[in-house]
Design an enzyme around this catalytic site. Sequence first.
Site, mmCIF file in Angstrom:
data_model
loop_
_atom_site.group_PDB
_atom_site.id
_atom_site.type_symbol
_atom_site.label_atom_id
_atom_site.label_comp_id
_atom_site.label_asym_id
_atom_site.label_seq_id
_atom_site.Cartn_x
_atom_site.Cartn_y
_atom_site.Cartn_z
ATOM 1 N N THR A 70 -9.849 57.969 -81.609
ATOM 2 C CA THR A 70 -9.181 56.744 -82.256
ATOM 3 C C THR A 70 -9.623 56.594 -83.649
ATOM 4 O OG1 THR A 70 -11.005 55.197 -81.570
ATOM 5 C CG2 THR A 70 -9.147 55.067 -80.020
ATOM 6 N N GLU A 107 -4.191 55.451 -77.635
ATOM 7 C CA GLU A 107 -4.512 55.381 -76.477
ATOM 8 C C GLU A 107 -3.092 55.354 -75.488
ATOM 9 O OE1 GLU A 107 -5.710 53.766 -79.018
ATOM 10 O OE2 GLU A 107 -7.568 52.793 -78.566
ATOM 11 N N LYS A 166 -7.317 32.258 -89.003
ATOM 12 C CA LYS A 166 -7.345 31.126 -88.301
ATOM 13 C C LYS A 166 -7.695 29.979 -89.274
ATOM 14 C CE LYS A 166 -7.542 29.469 -83.598
ATOM 15 N NZ LYS A 166 -8.337 29.447 -82.529
ATOM 16 N N TRP A 204 -2.599 29.536 -86.652
ATOM 17 C CA TRP A 204 -2.785 30.956 -86.974
ATOM 18 C C TRP A 204 -2.033 31.130 -88.240
ATOM 19 C CZ3 TRP A 204 -6.221 33.834 -84.700
ATOM 20 C CH2 TRP A 204 -6.456 33.526 -83.414
#
Length: 531
Positions: free
Chosen positions: A174, A320, A429, A434
């Site tokens: 990753t 992944e 936030k 949001w």
Amino acid sequence: MMDDFQLSLTTFVERAERLNCSQAVVSRRPDASLRRTTLGECADRARRLASGLAGLGVGDGDRVATLLWNQTEHLELYFAVPSMGAVVHTLNPRLSADELSYIAADAEDRVIVVDESLVDVVESIEWSFEHVIIVSDSGCAPAGTMRYESLIAPSQRMSWPAIEERRAAAMCYTSGTTGRPKGVVYSHRALVLHSLVLPLPDTFGISSRDVIMPVVPMFHVNAWGLPFVAAFTGAALVLPGPRLDPVSLLDLLAGERVTLTAGVPTVFMGVLDALDAEPDRWDLGSLKRVNLGGAAIPTSLIEGFDRHGLTIVQGWGMTETSPLGTVCRLSPDLETADAAAQHEYRARAGTPIPLIEIRARSEDGTLIPWDDQALGELEIRGPWVAAAYHHGTGSDKFTDDGWLRTGDVVRINERGCMRICDRAKDLIKSGGEWISSVDLENRLMTHGAVAEAAVIAIPDERWGERPLAAVVLHDGMSVAPEELRAHLGNQFARWQLPDRIEFVDAIPRTATGKFKKTALREQFVHAACLI
Ligand code: AMP
């Protein structure tokens, strides 16, 4: 009951050798010369390469690392290593020596195959490979290494062993924007099934009539599986080598009459600028699709390519997920919708491709409805989605019932088409509400003076977090922060506008070309603390 035929990549390699043998593979060398070969020749050389590797002691399950560009030898390794029962482990040359050393040790790579242009990189890796094999046009190899061609030369051709489908075929780490990189191990079965779904008409739509140019590196998630797709569909392949500047790419797209290309948006932003500057220089009449993914695709990019008669198709995926999880194709009823509605839809990350399932969970742990309003972290499962990381690290990334937690925050509409609103850690936030940094970035990048913009959260005493925009301007342009705020103003509420707009020379990037927001945060959050 049917035959329990094992799904191994060997069947694709044999198909390339027997049925699709005359299809072209074109590889551009660092000096810009083109080398032409065929799928059949690559498959034949793969048998001889495998014999050579076996002679060095590479056996079942051993990791063979690669430090290569998109070039023929990489394709031969993609064919040879999994077919002989070993694991091809692609290394990203843009990672730091420290990361590469960690990764090579974690994977316990035995052998490495390196392009001569990357010898410095391999020398910086602190890990003792048993053999360093150099791909060299000049015919030279540093002391203590061996030449790739000397492995291929012997006339022995390996007969492929039977491979069980759950065995490891390939490996990739990753990108490590958070913490240490984690190893993802792809099974033969996963890669076969992923490759079979990619060419479907409503996925990428690929056939033997296509000429595919993966700009996405072969060191990143198997170049989205496109080399395997070419092997079994018989599509021709164009491998662009290390030079990914817009003019080099456009020359190759036009010169080789490429029908489908794929990569990350940042590279194609440069391609669009070059096309805008010289719209008549290249004949791209063959190019049917530009498949982009790996990062958010600004609507302005989609519209820009439309102006040149080129269609961007967005996909979403992760290391992944092998990588393709969703793709955004207009459904038939939307084909007659107005341009604005179509652009809004095409800027989404898409619907799950067959055999993939998605769901998203809100902060309180409940699954969100597919109403395009509720926000939740995306979870995903399917036959080519990781169920664990190498050595069992990062187990918190999987739910108790076996879904992968992606870290991407999404809204999903009633058609199952998702919009990525942010990475979980990137969502801002403010006062309990949001703010999507991705939406702000996309809008900022529609301003004529703005080349690039990245929005991060800055800690704020009153609101918790507030957005800060780091903006790169086009050469010779200038604009006042107030004007940019006004530009945002008609699409965002006042409280959503960035408090600070900082002009920077460049936005730091990860090794895979994405905005490295961790570095931006370090720069600006640290500075904020000093004030
Ligand atoms: P990687 O494992 O390096 O390929 O990164 C995977 C991540 O890239 C995903 O979890 C997303 O955050 C991001 N990503 C991939 N495709 C898209 C897309 N189409 N839109 C927005 N983000 C994307």
